[in-house]
Design a protein around this motif. Sequence first.
Motif, short mmCIF file in Angstrom:
data_model
loop_
_atom_site.label_atom_id
_atom_site.label_comp_id
_atom_site.label_asym_id
_atom_site.label_seq_id
_atom_site.Cartn_x
_atom_site.Cartn_y
_atom_site.Cartn_z
N ILE A 1 0.86 -1.18 0.00
CA ILE A 1 0.00 0.00 0.00
C ILE A 1 0.89 1.22 0.00
CG2 ILE A 1 -1.71 1.30 1.29
CD1 ILE A 1 -2.67 -1.42 2.37
N VAL A 2 0.75 2.04 -1.02
CA VAL A 2 1.56 3.24 -1.16
C VAL A 2 0.61 4.41 -1.30
CG1 VAL A 2 3.30 4.41 -2.54
CG2 VAL A 2 3.36 1.91 -2.31
N GLU A 3 0.73 5.34 -0.38
CA GLU A 3 -0.13 6.52 -0.38
C GLU A 3 -1.61 6.13 -0.46
OE1 GLU A 3 1.40 8.78 -3.62
OE2 GLU A 3 3.39 8.95 -2.70
N GLY A 4 -1.96 5.12 0.29
CA GLY A 4 -3.37 4.76 0.38
C GLY A 4 -3.92 3.94 -0.76
N ASN A 5 -3.04 3.53 -1.70
CA ASN A 5 -3.51 2.72 -2.81
C ASN A 5 -2.74 1.42 -2.92
OD1 ASN A 5 -3.93 5.80 -4.17
ND2 ASN A 5 -5.61 4.34 -4.31
N LEU A 6 -3.40 0.41 -3.40
CA LEU A 6 -2.72 -0.84 -3.68
C LEU A 6 -1.74 -0.62 -4.82
CD1 LEU A 6 -2.70 -3.83 -2.84
CD2 LEU A 6 -4.36 -4.27 -4.64
N ALA A 7 -0.50 -1.04 -4.61
CA ALA A 7 0.55 -0.76 -5.59
C ALA A 7 1.38 -2.01 -5.82
CB ALA A 7 1.44 0.38 -5.10
N VAL A 8 2.01 -2.05 -6.97
CA VAL A 8 2.83 -3.20 -7.34
C VAL A 8 4.25 -2.71 -7.60
CG1 VAL A 8 2.19 -3.00 -9.78
CG2 VAL A 8 3.03 -5.19 -8.89
N LEU A 9 5.20 -3.55 -7.23
CA LEU A 9 6.60 -3.18 -7.38
C LEU A 9 7.10 -3.65 -8.75
CD1 LEU A 9 9.08 -1.98 -5.91
CD2 LEU A 9 9.62 -4.30 -5.16
N LEU A 10 7.55 -2.70 -9.56
CA LEU A 10 8.07 -3.04 -10.88
C LEU A 10 9.53 -2.62 -10.99
CD1 LEU A 10 5.09 -1.95 -13.16
CD2 LEU A 10 5.59 -4.21 -12.18
N GLY A 11 10.25 -3.31 -11.84
CA GLY A 11 11.64 -2.96 -12.07
C GLY A 11 11.84 -2.53 -13.52
N ARG A 12 12.71 -1.58 -13.71
CA ARG A 12 13.02 -1.19 -15.09
C ARG A 12 14.14 -2.09 -15.59
NH1 ARG A 12 12.52 4.45 -17.81
NH2 ARG A 12 13.71 5.29 -16.06
N GLU B 1 17.62 -1.56 -13.34
CA GLU B 1 18.26 -0.29 -13.10
C GLU B 1 17.47 0.56 -12.13
OE1 GLU B 1 18.54 1.01 -17.18
OE2 GLU B 1 16.94 2.45 -16.85
N ALA B 2 16.20 0.19 -11.87
CA ALA B 2 15.40 0.95 -10.92
C ALA B 2 14.23 0.10 -10.46
CB ALA B 2 14.89 2.23 -11.57
N LEU B 3 13.79 0.38 -9.24
CA LEU B 3 12.58 -0.26 -8.73
C LEU B 3 11.60 0.85 -8.39
CD1 LEU B 3 13.84 -3.02 -6.27
CD2 LEU B 3 12.49 -3.39 -8.33
N ARG B 4 10.33 0.66 -8.74
CA ARG B 4 9.36 1.71 -8.43
C ARG B 4 8.00 1.10 -8.16
NH1 ARG B 4 7.23 6.03 -12.65
NH2 ARG B 4 5.21 5.52 -11.73
N TRP B 5 7.26 1.74 -7.26
CA TRP B 5 5.89 1.30 -6.99
C TRP B 5 4.94 1.97 -7.97
CZ3 TRP B 5 5.06 -2.59 -3.73
CH2 TRP B 5 6.02 -2.86 -2.75
N PHE B 6 4.04 1.19 -8.54
CA PHE B 6 2.99 1.70 -9.42
C PHE B 6 1.64 1.36 -8.80
CE2 PHE B 6 5.06 2.78 -13.49
CZ PHE B 6 6.34 2.35 -13.22
#
Lengths: 227, 227
Positions: free
Chosen positions: A29-40, A125-130
Motif C-alpha cells: 500500500i503506497v499513499e493509500g492505494n494498492l501498488a505493485v513493485l516493478l523494475g526497469r 536499473e530501478a525499482l518503483r511502486w505503481f
Amino acid sequence: MVDSLFEDQASGRSHPMPFTRIELAVLSIVEGNLAVLLGRRSEAPHKGKWALPGGVLRIDLDRDLDAAARRVANERLGVELPYLRQLRAVGGANRDPRAPWALSIAYRALVAIESIDPKAGKRLEALRWFAVDEVTGDTRLAFDHTDLIHAAAEAVRAEIERLELPFGFLPEKLTLGELQTCCEAILGRRLDKSSFRRRLDERRLLVPVPGEMRTGAFRPAQLYRRR
Amino acid sequence: MVDSLFEDQASGRSHPMPFTRIELAVLSIVEGNLAVLLGRRSEAPHKGKWALPGGVLRIDLDRDLDAAARRVANERLGVELPYLRQLRAVGGANRDPRAPWALSIAYRALVAIESIDPKAGKRLEALRWFAVDEVTGDTRLAFDHTDLIHAAAEAVRAEIERLELPFGFLPEKLTLGELQTCCEAILGRRLDKSSFRRRLDERRLLVPVPGEMRTGAFRPAQLYRRR
DNA sequence: TCAAAAGTGTTTGGGTTACACCCATGG
DNA sequence: CCATGGGTGTAACCCAAACACTTTTGA
C-alpha cells in the motif's frame, strides 16, 4: 544455447523443455492505494521497460516452486517473503525472445513497504511502486505482466473481502482502525466500521493485548494481535 | 538424456530446465457422485498405480499452455475439452524419477461421462472413474496427484456454489430439475428447489425454449437453454 | 385417484449496510 | 469545549433456507 531434452519413453524421441522462470507480483500500500513493485529492465529483451521482478528457475538450487520464488525474492529484492502464494502459470511460444518457448510461474505477496530495500537487486536499473489501477493496457509493460498484475490484485482483494487477513504483511500489533484503513486501501473502497468490527470478532481473528494502547492525538486505541 | 540449457545472461552460465508436463483432472458425475478419471500406468515410474492422465509439454506442438492441455486430452483420452481451466503448477526435485526436477501444470475440466471413450489413450492400460471423496490419503496414487484431485474438486464446487454453471459439461437443453440434480451431485448435498430457481433467474443465466418440454413419467418440464 | 415431479409463494433468519450515538483525549 | 478518531447499538435491507402449497401428468 543448448535445448534441454528429455526422453519420451513411448516414442523414443526427446523433447526440448521450456525456458522456465518465476515472476513476482509484490504488492503493498503506497499513499493509500494498492501498488505493485516493478523494475526497469536494464537488459534486452524489453530493455528500458517496466516489468515484474523475476528470475530463472534453478533446478540445482530450488527444492520446489515455492522455494524458487523465495530465492528470487531474495536475489532481486533483497527481502524474505514467507507469505508468497502461487498465482498462476503462463506459457507459450514467442513470449520471450530469449527462448522459443517460455514458461513463467507467477507468485504474489503483500509486503510492508518499509521491508523493501529499493537499492537491492541485479539486472534492474530501478525499482518503483505503481498504483495497480494505473497499470492499464496503455502502460507498456514488458511481456504479459499487465494481466498478471491485475490477477494478483484481484486475488488479494478477494482474500480481504473474505477477511483472510495478510498477517505476513500486517504489523504484529495494530489497532482496529489501522486494520480497517489498510483493508480499505487494498479494496479501494470504504468499509463500515461497525460491521467490519463485528465480522472480525465473529471470526475470532484478533485478541486485544491487555493494557497496550496506541496513544496519539485523540482517544487511545486498543492494540490487537493475531488469534 | 541431455539436460536442456539456457543462457543466464547476467552470469554467462547456462541452466538446465525442468521436465515439464501437463496433468488433467477430468471430473464428471458417475452414479450421482463427483468422480475423477484416472488411468492405470502401464510403464514405470509408478507402474500399475492409478494416476491423472497427462503428457509431456511439447514446445514444438503447443502454442501455449492451454493448447498443450487440449492436445494431451486428445491424445490420452480421445476427447475435445474446450472448457479446460488451469488449476495450478506443482514442481520440485524428486517428484518424478524420470528427471531430477519435474514441473507439472495441472488442468481441470468437467465432462459429460458419455463423451469419454474409455478405449482411447496410449500408455495407460485402463481408465476408470473414481468417486472424488473415496480418493483419500490411503488410495495410493502415483506422484502427488491426490492433492491435485481434491484441489480440482474444490474449484468446481466453489464455482457451482457461485452458480457459475459448467456449460461445457451441460447438455444444450435441460430442465431445471436436471440442472439441480447435477449441481447437487457436484456439491454432495441437497439444494432447496425454490431458492435454487430464484437465484437462477435473478442471474438471467437460462431462458426457456418456447414450446419445448421434457415429457416423462409425470408432469412435463420446461426445457431451458443458455442465456 | 394416487404417486411423483414441476412449479410457486410465504415466512424466517443470518449477516451486512447505513447511520446514529456515546467516549476519550489533546489542543 | 470542540474536533477527531475510538468504540457501540439499532433499524433496514438483502439474500437464501425452509417449507408449505398448487399443478400436471402417467399409471
